[in-house]
Design a protein around this motif. Structure first.
Motif, PDB file in Angstrom:
ATOM      1  N   PHE A 302       0.845  -1.199   0.000  1.00 54.82           N
ATOM      2  CA  PHE A 302       0.000   0.000   0.000  1.00 54.82           C
ATOM      3  C   PHE A 302       0.881   1.250   0.000  1.00 54.82           C
ATOM      4  O   PHE A 302       0.651   2.189  -0.761  1.00 54.82           O
ATOM      5  CB  PHE A 302      -0.924   0.007   1.222  1.00 54.82           C
ATOM      6  N   GLU A 303       1.883   1.250   0.856  1.00 56.16           N
ATOM      7  CA  GLU A 303       2.775   2.410   0.953  1.00 56.16           C
ATOM      8  C   GLU A 303       3.582   2.603  -0.329  1.00 56.16           C
ATOM      9  O   GLU A 303       3.807   3.731  -0.767  1.00 56.16           O
ATOM     10  CB  GLU A 303       3.710   2.251   2.153  1.00 56.16           C
ATOM     11  N   ILE A 304       4.006   1.505  -0.941  1.00 56.55           N
ATOM     12  CA  ILE A 304       4.754   1.599  -2.207  1.00 56.55           C
ATOM     13  C   ILE A 304       3.865   2.207  -3.291  1.00 56.55           C
ATOM     14  O   ILE A 304       4.311   3.048  -4.079  1.00 56.55           O
ATOM     15  CB  ILE A 304       5.271   0.210  -2.620  1.00 56.55           C
ATOM     16  N   GLY A 305       2.600   1.798  -3.318  1.00 56.49           N
ATOM     17  CA  GLY A 305       1.676   2.393  -4.272  1.00 56.49           C
ATOM     18  C   GLY A 305       1.457   3.869  -4.012  1.00 56.49           C
ATOM     19  O   GLY A 305       1.396   4.683  -4.937  1.00 56.49           O
ATOM     20  N   ARG A 306       1.342   4.249  -2.749  1.00 57.29           N
ATOM     21  CA  ARG A 306       1.136   5.654  -2.394  1.00 57.29           C
ATOM     22  C   ARG A 306       2.331   6.512  -2.795  1.00 57.29           C
ATOM     23  O   ARG A 306       2.182   7.607  -3.346  1.00 57.29           O
ATOM     24  CB  ARG A 306       0.884   5.784  -0.892  1.00 57.29           C
ATOM     25  N   VAL A 307       3.536   6.004  -2.530  1.00 56.64           N
ATOM     26  CA  VAL A 307       4.747   6.734  -2.914  1.00 56.64           C
ATOM     27  C   VAL A 307       4.836   6.868  -4.432  1.00 56.64           C
ATOM     28  O   VAL A 307       5.247   7.915  -4.958  1.00 56.64           O
ATOM     29  CB  VAL A 307       6.000   6.026  -2.347  1.00 56.64           C
ATOM     30  N   THR A 308       4.447   5.821  -5.145  1.00 55.95           N
ATOM     31  CA  THR A 308       4.420   5.894  -6.611  1.00 55.95           C
ATOM     32  C   THR A 308       3.546   7.049  -7.072  1.00 55.95           C
ATOM     33  O   THR A 308       3.928   7.847  -7.943  1.00 55.95           O
ATOM     34  CB  THR A 308       3.898   4.565  -7.199  1.00 55.95           C
ATOM     35  N   ALA A 309       2.366   7.176  -6.488  1.00 55.06           N
ATOM     36  CA  ALA A 309       1.446   8.254  -6.858  1.00 55.06           C
ATOM     37  C   ALA A 309       2.026   9.622  -6.520  1.00 55.06           C
ATOM     38  O   ALA A 309       1.888  10.577  -7.302  1.00 55.06           O
ATOM     39  CB  ALA A 309       0.112   8.060  -6.140  1.00 55.06           C
ATOM     40  N   GLN A 310       2.671   9.736  -5.381  1.00 54.39           N
ATOM     41  CA  GLN A 310       3.270  11.012  -4.988  1.00 54.39           C
ATOM     42  C   GLN A 310       4.344  11.450  -5.981  1.00 54.39           C
ATOM     43  O   GLN A 310       4.442  12.633  -6.321  1.00 54.39           O
ATOM     44  CB  GLN A 310       3.865  10.909  -3.587  1.00 54.39           C
ATOM     45  N   LYS A 311       5.129  10.504  -6.442  1.00 54.33           N
ATOM     46  CA  LYS A 311       6.163  10.831  -7.419  1.00 54.33           C
ATOM     47  C   LYS A 311       5.532  11.259  -8.745  1.00 54.33           C
ATOM     48  O   LYS A 311       5.986  12.206  -9.395  1.00 54.33           O
ATOM     49  CB  LYS A 311       7.102   9.641  -7.615  1.00 54.33           C
ATOM     50  N   LEU A 312       4.490  10.563  -9.163  1.00 53.65           N
ATOM     51  CA  LEU A 312       3.832  10.888 -10.426  1.00 53.65           C
ATOM     52  C   LEU A 312       3.119  12.234 -10.377  1.00 53.65           C
ATOM     53  O   LEU A 312       2.916  12.878 -11.415  1.00 53.65           O
ATOM     54  CB  LEU A 312       2.833   9.790 -10.787  1.00 53.65           C
ATOM     55  N   ALA A 313       2.737  12.678  -9.178  1.00 54.29           N
ATOM     56  CA  ALA A 313       2.007  13.938  -9.046  1.00 54.29           C
ATOM     57  C   ALA A 313       2.820  15.127  -9.549  1.00 54.29           C
ATOM     58  O   ALA A 313       2.249  16.161  -9.911  1.00 54.29           O
ATOM     59  CB  ALA A 313       1.606  14.159  -7.590  1.00 54.29           C
ATOM     60  N   ALA A 314       4.140  15.003  -9.584  1.00 50.14           N
ATOM     61  CA  ALA A 314       4.990  16.101 -10.041  1.00 50.14           C
ATOM     62  C   ALA A 314       5.249  16.065 -11.546  1.00 50.14           C
ATOM     63  O   ALA A 314       5.969  16.910 -12.071  1.00 50.14           O
ATOM     64  CB  ALA A 314       6.323  16.063  -9.292  1.00 50.14           C
ATOM     65  N   ALA A 315       4.657  15.113 -12.263  1.00 49.82           N
ATOM     66  CA  ALA A 315       4.942  14.938 -13.693  1.00 49.82           C
ATOM     67  C   ALA A 315       4.501  16.155 -14.497  1.00 49.82           C
ATOM     68  O   ALA A 315       3.406  16.693 -14.302  1.00 49.82           O
ATOM     69  CB  ALA A 315       4.258  13.684 -14.215  1.00 49.82           C
ATOM     70  N   GLN A 316       5.357  16.554 -15.429  1.00 52.35           N
ATOM     71  CA  GLN A 316       5.077  17.684 -16.318  1.00 52.35           C
ATOM     72  C   GLN A 316       4.602  17.239 -17.701  1.00 52.35           C
ATOM     73  O   GLN A 316       4.350  18.080 -18.559  1.00 52.35           O
ATOM     74  CB  GLN A 316       6.342  18.535 -16.466  1.00 52.35           C
ATOM     75  N   GLY A 317       4.511  15.944 -17.920  1.00 47.01           N
ATOM     76  CA  GLY A 317       4.112  15.429 -19.218  1.00 47.01           C
ATOM     77  C   GLY A 317       3.050  14.356 -19.086  1.00 47.01           C
ATOM     78  O   GLY A 317       2.593  14.029 -17.977  1.00 47.01           O
ATOM     79  N   PRO A 318       2.633  13.752 -20.199  1.00 48.30           N
ATOM     80  CA  PRO A 318       1.595  12.715 -20.180  1.00 48.30           C
ATOM     81  C   PRO A 318       2.022  11.508 -19.340  1.00 48.30           C
ATOM     82  O   PRO A 318       3.141  11.018 -19.478  1.00 48.30           O
ATOM     83  CB  PRO A 318       1.442  12.334 -21.654  1.00 48.30           C
TER      84      PRO A 318
END
Length: 395
Positions: A302-318
């Motif tokens: 669960f935590e690994i999935g949450r961290v994945t989402a947090q990292k993706l939240a900063a994405a500047q592209g598709p």
């Protein structure tokens, strides 16, 4: 720094000339005899008052930074097309810093008497060609002359040739592990059919770090991050961690990225005795005699999935997340040693708990190694790359 010029490009020699002058001069003469010119980059500690420092670590940091600036300037000016370092332990670390910005494929050869663990760390961070001396470097003798001559002849034969703009195909980076190999193989074949080159990085820590640095360097048009297992190792102290910067470069660069939970069901350790005592009651599997895998739990994943989402939240592209409902690795199938659908669903829950609305997550009712998953992933990447080409033409 002493400079010479050649139409073929010079070879830079990085060495502490206060202690390795004899070795550096020997290598220089051999390189010249092969028809190449040389550039000395002196990283000695006794020049320019440097030896007065009372902090050796700080001194080495300054020397490394200065050497990096010098090497970068020589490369940008087109003066050098290869580089060789001659060093002990401290000098090897400085060499690693000096060549850190040189492009992938630029010939970087290090002749070193440094300890194996240091050389292994350098190999994990760069495409340095390592030549351990075995004996220590104390002048020219019957042993060191053989090593240095071979190294000099080898680097004299190497020359960096940058790729000409517009000459390459589109390139996609893919992350892979043994347990996601079928998916990666299918993706590579599909990309080939679209005249897109696929470069595969092993998700073993070193591979993920290098991919991130090459994405930052602008080497790729998109990333198919199919195997994000390194995030599990970072969270739980496994041996395949790629560090906290993993899953950030594509977002920074604004290039298309597709994320999948490949092999997040496992954490990597070495031989069984290397598994930390706190994990002794966990589900373990001997992947090889030298690699022990540990199954992640619902809370961990669960935590690994949450961290994945947090990292993706900063994405500047598709960006797109694809979720394979039937399993995330070859060991995560019905009857497999790590099959645990409930734990896998915890990754999806963790992801959705922090995933911003502008990033889609699509569920596919298949296993990650099924052809349908590769077809969906490649289809999205191809669409994004082709759309970018259209937008560039329109602009």
């Amino acid at each position: 720094m002493t400079k010479t010029k050649s139409s073929d490009g010079a070879v830079a020699i990085v060495a502490t000339l206060d202690t390795k002058r004899a070795e550096a001069s020997f290598v220089a003469e051999v390189i010249r005899s092969c028809g190449r010119e040389i550039v000395f980059v002196d990283v000695g500690t006794s020049k320019d008052g440097a030896a007065r420092s009372n902090d050796p670590a700080a001194l080495l940091t300054v020397i490394g930074r200065n050497a990096r600036a010098s090497v970068n300037a020589l490369h940008v000016d087109g003066r050098i097309t290869a580089i060789v370092g001659i060093a002990g332990g401290k000098g090897s670390g400085v060499f690693g810093e000096a060549v850190a910005d040189l492009p992938y494929g630029f010939p970087k050869l290090l002749v070193s008497s440094g300890r194996p663990a240091l050389l292994a760390d350098l190999a994990a961070r760069s495409d340095i060609i390592l030549y351990p001396t075995i004996v220590d470097l104390f002048g020219i003798n019957g042993f060191t002359s053989r090593i240095l001559r071979n190294a000099a002849v080898a680097i004299a034969a190497m020359r960096y040739e940058p790729q000409q703009p517009g000459s390459r195909r589109k390139i996609v980076a893919i992350t892979a592990f043994g347990v996601t190999t079928p998916a990666v193989n299918h993706c590579v074949r599909l990309f080939s059919g679209h005249s897109i080159e696929a470069i595969v990085f092993p998700a073993n820590g070193a591979g993920g770090r290098k991919m991130e640095s090459l994405v930052d360097a602008g080497e790729f048009d998109a990333v198919l991050d199919l195997t994000t297992t390194e995030l599990a190792d970072e969270f739980l102290g496994g041996t395949a961690t790629a560090g906290p910067e993993r899953l950030t470069a594509a977002g920074r660069k604004g290039i298309p990225q597709l994320i999948a939970p490949g092999a997040v069901d496992m954490v990597n350790f070495g031989v069984p005795s290397s598994v930390p005592a706190r994990f002794c009651d966990r589900k373990l599997y001997a992947h090889t005699p030298y690699t022990t895998l540990m199954r992640t739990t619902e809370d961990e994943i669960f935590e690994i999935g949450r961290v994945t989402a947090q990292k993706l939240a900063a994405a500047q592209g598709p960006s797109l997340v694809l979720w394979p409902s039937e399993g995330v690795s070859d060991y995560d199938r019905e009857g497999g040693v790590f099959h645990d659908p409930a734990a896998n669903r915890a990754w999806l829950a963790g992801l959705r708990s922090a995933l911003p609305a502008f990033i889609q997550c699509q569920q596919l009712y298949c296993h990650i190694n099924d052809p349908a998953f590769a077809e969906a992933a490649v289809g999205w990447i191809v669409h994004q790359v082709q759309n970018k080409e259209t937008r560039d033409v329109d602009v």
